[in-house]
Design an enzyme around this catalytic site. Structure first.
Site, PDB file in Angstrom:
ATOM      1  N   SER A  18       3.951  -6.745   9.082  1.00 28.85           N
ATOM      2  CA  SER A  18       3.926  -6.827   7.617  1.00 28.85           C
ATOM      3  C   SER A  18       4.457  -5.573   6.931  1.00 28.85           C
ATOM      4  O   SER A  18       4.777  -5.622   5.749  1.00 28.85           O
ATOM      5  CB  SER A  18       2.513  -7.132   7.120  1.00 28.85           C
ATOM      6  OG  SER A  18       1.675  -6.018   7.284  1.00 28.85           O
ATOM      7  N   LYS A  30      -1.066  -1.008   4.091  1.00 26.46           N
ATOM      8  CA  LYS A  30      -0.288  -1.641   3.023  1.00 26.46           C
ATOM      9  C   LYS A  30       0.229  -0.572   2.064  1.00 26.46           C
ATOM     10  O   LYS A  30      -0.208   0.568   2.085  1.00 26.46           O
ATOM     11  CB  LYS A  30      -1.135  -2.650   2.233  1.00 26.46           C
ATOM     12  CG  LYS A  30      -1.714  -3.781   3.050  1.00 26.46           C
ATOM     13  CD  LYS A  30      -0.654  -4.695   3.585  1.00 26.46           C
ATOM     14  CE  LYS A  30      -1.278  -5.721   4.530  1.00 26.46           C
ATOM     15  NZ  LYS A  30      -0.291  -6.431   5.299  1.00 26.46           N
TER      16      LYS A  30
END
Length: 177
Positions: A44, A84
């Site tokens: 991701s 993230k």
């Protein structure tokens, strides 16, 4: 062996033991309060971070300051930690319109994204970020579990550090941006 050399040998062992204990205590202090490591799982955050890379993250930074847009952060959740990028800050209104990121009505340039990912982001929002919360996304927007689809808003207490350095594999040593 004379009594003097026996005493000197005991003293040397004591000094070595003391030095080792102090070194272990310093390492534990640094690991607990300043720096720790995390392993990137999944894709991701490609191309910034790749699956299997080990990063050092700074735990002290957000005790002294607040996360800023663009920071690559470690998010602690009960099941696992996530890596993230901070996209939206508390109180902002965020919207994704294709490849455009719009924050409080103004377009924001996402220099950290590769072109192939940027054009496949999709639409989202507009949505207002609650106070004391952040909006995060992975750099590989197509497959990222993030604030859009599963993680939701990230409360400031869940952000436990900022990724600073890739340390493994050794060929990838670099600062994370």
């Amino acid at each position: 062996m004379t009594p003097v050399s026996g005493k000197k040998e005991k003293n040397e062992w004591f000094e070595w033991t003391k030095a080792i204990i102090v070194a272990i205590l310093i390492a534990l202090f640094l690991r607990t309060f300043i720096f720790a490591t995390s392993i990137v799982e999944g894709e991701s955050m490609d191309p910034t971070l790749e699956h299997g890379e080990r990063v050092i993250f700074n735990k002290l930074i957000y005790i002294l300051d607040e996360p800023d847009r663009g920071d690559v952060v470690i998010i602690q959740r009960p099941a696992k930690n996530y890596v993230k990028r901070v996209i939206g800050l508390p109180g902002e209104t965020i919207e994704l319109n294709g490849n455009d990121l719009i924050i409080d009505g103004e377009e924001y340039t996402q220099s950290f994204l590769s072109e192939d990912v940027m054009y496949k982001t999709g639409n989202f929002g507009p949505i207002k970020i609650p106070e004391e919360s952040y909006f995060v996304m992975g750099d590989n927007r197509l497959i990222s579990k993030d604030s859009r689809n599963g993680l939701g808003f990230i409360h400031e207490d869940e952000i436990i550090g900022r990724s600073e350095l890739i340390i493994y594999p050794f060929s990838e040593w670099s600062l994370t941006k």
